[in-house]
Design an enzyme around this catalytic site. Structure first.
Site, mmCIF file in Angstrom:
data_model
loop_
_atom_site.group_PDB
_atom_site.id
_atom_site.type_symbol
_atom_site.label_atom_id
_atom_site.label_comp_id
_atom_site.label_asym_id
_atom_site.label_seq_id
_atom_site.Cartn_x
_atom_site.Cartn_y
_atom_site.Cartn_z
ATOM 1 N N TYR A 136 -23.533 -121.849 19.265
ATOM 2 C CA TYR A 136 -23.445 -120.514 19.831
ATOM 3 C C TYR A 136 -22.434 -119.645 19.078
ATOM 4 O O TYR A 136 -22.744 -118.520 18.664
ATOM 5 C CB TYR A 136 -23.061 -120.552 21.322
ATOM 6 C CG TYR A 136 -22.515 -119.210 21.740
ATOM 7 C CD1 TYR A 136 -23.372 -118.135 21.926
ATOM 8 C CD2 TYR A 136 -21.136 -118.990 21.833
ATOM 9 C CE1 TYR A 136 -22.882 -116.872 22.224
ATOM 10 C CE2 TYR A 136 -20.643 -117.747 22.128
ATOM 11 C CZ TYR A 136 -21.517 -116.697 22.321
ATOM 12 O OH TYR A 136 -21.027 -115.456 22.589
ATOM 13 N N GLU A 153 -14.452 -114.786 20.840
ATOM 14 C CA GLU A 153 -15.473 -115.785 21.146
ATOM 15 C C GLU A 153 -14.852 -117.100 21.606
ATOM 16 O O GLU A 153 -15.349 -117.735 22.525
ATOM 17 C CB GLU A 153 -16.383 -116.018 19.942
ATOM 18 C CG GLU A 153 -17.312 -114.846 19.632
ATOM 19 C CD GLU A 153 -18.202 -114.484 20.807
ATOM 20 O OE1 GLU A 153 -18.500 -115.360 21.645
ATOM 21 O OE2 GLU A 153 -18.598 -113.310 20.908
ATOM 22 N N ASP A 175 -26.524 -117.913 24.365
ATOM 23 C CA ASP A 175 -25.471 -118.288 25.304
ATOM 24 C C ASP A 175 -26.062 -118.368 26.704
ATOM 25 O O ASP A 175 -27.260 -118.198 26.903
ATOM 26 C CB ASP A 175 -24.328 -117.270 25.263
ATOM 27 C CG ASP A 175 -24.668 -116.066 26.086
ATOM 28 O OD1 ASP A 175 -25.827 -115.599 26.001
ATOM 29 O OD2 ASP A 175 -23.814 -115.572 26.836
#
Length: 333
Positions: free
Chosen positions: A161, A78, A179
DNA sequence: CAGCCGTGGGA
DNA sequence: TTCCCAAGGCT
């Protein structure tokens, strides 16, 4: 191999001491206007069955979706994927995980090593933040990536997020993962516009929460599937609506695909900016085994004022460590 | 909250 | 060649 079994969220505690089915999502309720929200939520299309079914057949086989990646692998991916394409992340991710298979492994090394291993992924402050997050995880969480959204959010480099993404992808929790891909899918399918607003709005968060299936595993799947749909089919430029599992329900398609109206999105210039200078300076330092003399840094940019400003900025950010005698290196701390 | 923070591949 | 942009975060 089928993608179906690859996206099984790791469940550290399978029995799941009941992960609290009341979790509503990453998005805080801004309060008030309950009636309006309830009213707007009634007419929403049901998208997740179609998108989840599509995901079963079309999900990419990505390493961070394998069970062995674990929460740390999900978290590393991520960080790397923030504003960076999958294709460029893949090789760096593999090397990173091989070298630092646990947060404590990364925390045990100087932050400069993280910056060096980051390579040319861009936005190297992410490497610094990931190192800081690994350190915090080692010190405050016994070396395990926390599963609580609030604890994730408290880590450096993790915002709304990423906290939701880790909670959902790594731990199978129910969160709205909003996102750029999901925002675009919702904008088109639900709002009927080609693009979402420039900045995430309260209305978008509300919509994302309303679209979230009640069932926890289904919600976690939806978070991944809606993101994948935006990445592979409902793309920014040339969406392949002929392949879209929810084309029949898409408000934007129904409206005849009206082009985006309103202010164009800010185009980020790069050539000649401090960012470009910073990039060049850091590239020299990344490739150097020994401290770099000032003159070698001076060679990367002609304009001395901007050059000095960029270097100062890197030092201020903790990406570069100045030593005695006008030499520089990546931080040893 | 608008601006800043990298990079390289595709159209 | 130029432009656009790709799983954001921070101030």
């Amino acid at each position: 191999m089928t993608a179906t079994t690859e996206y099984t969220p790791e469940t550290v505690t399978p029995e799941a001491e009941n992960e609290n089915g009341t979790e509503t999502g990453a998005v805080a309720d801004t309060g008030g206007a309950g009636a309006a929200e309830a009213a707007s939520a009634e007419a929403l299309p049901v998208l997740h069955p179609h998108v989840n079914a599509w995901f079963e057949l079309n999900a990419r086989d990505l390493p961070w979706r394998h069970p062995e990646a674990g929460p740390w692998g999900v978290m590393v991916s991520e960080f790397m994927l923030q504003q960076t394409p999958v294709s460029r992340v893949l090789p760096v991710y593999e090397q990173w995980m091989a070298r630092w298979p646990r947060p404590a492994d990364l925390a045990a090394e100087p932050s400069g090593e993280a910056v060096r291993a980051w390579g040319r992924l861009g936005y190297p402050r992410r490497a610094l933040r990931l190192h800081g997050a690994a350190t915090a995880i080692t010190e405050r969480h016994g070396g395990d990536v926390p599963r609580e959204h609030s604890q994730l959010l408290a880590l450096p480099g993790i915002g709304e997020y990423t906290a939701a993404a880790v909670a959902s992808f790594a731990y199978g929790q129910r969160y709205a993962v909003l996102d750029t891909n999901v925002r675009r899918v919702i904008a088109r399918a639900v709002s009927g516009t080609e693009y979402p607003p420039n900045a995430t709005t309260a209305a978008e968060r509300r919509l994302a929460r309303a679209l979230l299936p009640e069932d926890v595993p289904t919600a976690a799947r939806w978070a991944a599937s809606s993101m994948e749909l935006g990445a592979l089919v409902c793309t920014s430029k040339n969406p392949e609506c002929g392949r879209c599992p929810i084309v029949a329900q898409c408000a934007w398609v129904r409206a005849g695909k009206p082009p985006h109206q309103g202010p164009a999105r800010r185009t980020q210039t790069y050539a000649g900016t401090d960012r470009q200078v910073r990039g060049r300076l850091l590239a020299v330092l990344r490739d150097a085994v020994t401290p770099v003399p000032q003159k070698d840094l001076d060679a990367v940019w002609h304009e001395p004022v901007q050059r000095a400003r960029a270097l100062d900025g890197l030092v201020a950010d903790g990406l570069v460590e100045p030593l005695e005698g006008g030499v520089y290196r990546l931080p040893r701390t």
